[in-house]
Design an enzyme around this catalytic site. Structure first.
Site, short mmCIF file in Angstrom:
data_model
loop_
_atom_site.label_atom_id
_atom_site.label_comp_id
_atom_site.label_asym_id
_atom_site.label_seq_id
_atom_site.Cartn_x
_atom_site.Cartn_y
_atom_site.Cartn_z
N GLU A 192 20.92 -7.23 -3.53
CA GLU A 192 20.03 -7.32 -2.38
C GLU A 192 19.73 -5.91 -1.88
O GLU A 192 20.66 -5.11 -1.75
CB GLU A 192 20.66 -8.14 -1.24
CG GLU A 192 20.72 -9.63 -1.53
CD GLU A 192 21.22 -10.43 -0.34
OE1 GLU A 192 21.35 -9.86 0.77
OE2 GLU A 192 21.50 -11.62 -0.51
N HIS A 201 17.40 -13.37 2.74
CA HIS A 201 18.68 -13.49 3.43
C HIS A 201 18.47 -13.69 4.93
O HIS A 201 19.10 -13.05 5.77
CB HIS A 201 19.55 -12.25 3.18
CG HIS A 201 21.02 -12.52 3.34
ND1 HIS A 201 21.99 -11.81 2.67
CD2 HIS A 201 21.69 -13.43 4.11
CE1 HIS A 201 23.20 -12.26 3.02
NE2 HIS A 201 23.04 -13.24 3.89
#
Length: 322
Positions: free
Chosen positions: A268, A287
């Site tokens: 990420e 997220h």
């Protein structure tokens, strides 16, 4: 008597959360500072008695945190904190478990609905603009959730609420949790993690809401994906490392599963060159599953509860980790 400071200096360290706006509304009179970067945190960590933090934390900060007595994690997951380092430096640690249980379970259910009702495709067509005609192929048409089976891997607060939401849509719910004897949380069946291979072939939706642990790292790899129905979808609202990204890409490209909805990825942010971005059977959210307008206040509730316990000399914290 507790030796915890009565007026601790609190540091709120996050790039976006508005703790500096919400905390004064509690009229505690406690001093605080906001830290908006890792560099700011590193420069001032030595001044702090209490730190409210998540992604900015680096375990190498501990030796410089001479006054630090307590860290209230902003996140429910605590895999970024080295428990041994905290214990060695006498720093207490508590998670934010439960603070985003409603938001994450809502988000996971939204991802399921979006995949079954083909919402991403409709949004893409809206931007073109293009009015898609009805689909004759039954295998490609929108579908309903009633009668489908959801396998919830991680039947804690988030997974338990997701199970109840799924039941409201007339789904059958199978849950997996570390201790199956601790309760069903609304699921029709509850099993231990060892049962995963036998349960995957039964699921139309495999929803991940488990913490990242040595046991769950890489849990959904080529072998697990190979056991899923070709018509099944994977929903990851846990941590990116629970899924083997390379194996997922291969499974999606080969049509071994029908699709994936991912709120978390590994790594990420997801790199621009990742093939997941352009796959029509993949839905990605950045997220944001835990994001809610109430999040700051939910974390502050935990912080105030734990500060009270520390100042009273109580040994147990709410959501205690160390």
């Amino acid at each position: 008597m507790s030796d915890f400071p009565k007026n601790p200096l609190i540091g709120f360290a996050h790039i976006a959360y508005r703790f500096g706006e919400r905390f004064p509304l509690r009229n505690t009179g406690l001093p605080f500072i906001e830290l908006r970067s890792r560099e700011e945190l590193a420069a001032r960590v030595g001044e702090l008695d209490v730190l409210v933090v998540s992604g900015f934390w680096n375990n190498a900060l501990a030796p410089d945190a001479k006054k630090l007595r307590f860290v209230q994690s902003i996140s429910a997951g605590v895999d970024q904190y080295d428990k041994a380092v905290f214990a060695a430096h006498g720093i207490r640690l508590a998670s934010a478990q439960g603070a985003n249980a409603r938001a994450v379970s809502d988000h996971a259910m939204a991802l399921v609905l979006a995949m079954y009702r083909r919402i991403p495709e409709a949004r893409d067509n809206q931007g073109k603009p293009f009015w898609r005609g009805m689909i004759g192929d039954l295998g490609q048409r929108e579908d309903e959730l009633g009668g489908k089976t959801m396998l919830v891997v991680g039947l804690g607060r988030i997974g338990g609420r997701l199970a109840r939401l799924a039941k409201a849509f007339d789904m059958t719910v199978i849950g997996i949790r570390g201790n199956p004897a601790s309760g069903g949380e609304g699921a029709d069946e509850v099993h231990g993690l060892a049962a995963l291979p036998s349960l995957l072939p039964r699921a139309d939706v495999v929803a991940l809401t488990c913490p990242l642990t040595p046991e769950t790292t890489g849990l959904i790899g080529a072998a697990a994906l190979g056991l899923m129905k070709p018509s099944a979808i994977l929903v990851n609202a846990a941590r990116g490392k629970v899924v083997d990204t390379g194996a997922l890409v291969v499974a999606l490209q080969a049509g071994r599963i029908a699709g994936a909805a991912l709120d978390v990825t590994e790594p990420e942010p997801l790199p621009p060159e990742s093939p997941l971005w352009s796959m029509p059977n993949v839905l990605i959210t950045p997220h944001t599953g835990g994001e809610t307008r109430s999040y700051e206040d939910n974390v502050l509730d935990l912080l105030m509860e734990n500060l009270g316990r520390l100042q009273r000399g109580e040994k147990e914290l709410k959501n205690q980790v160390v």
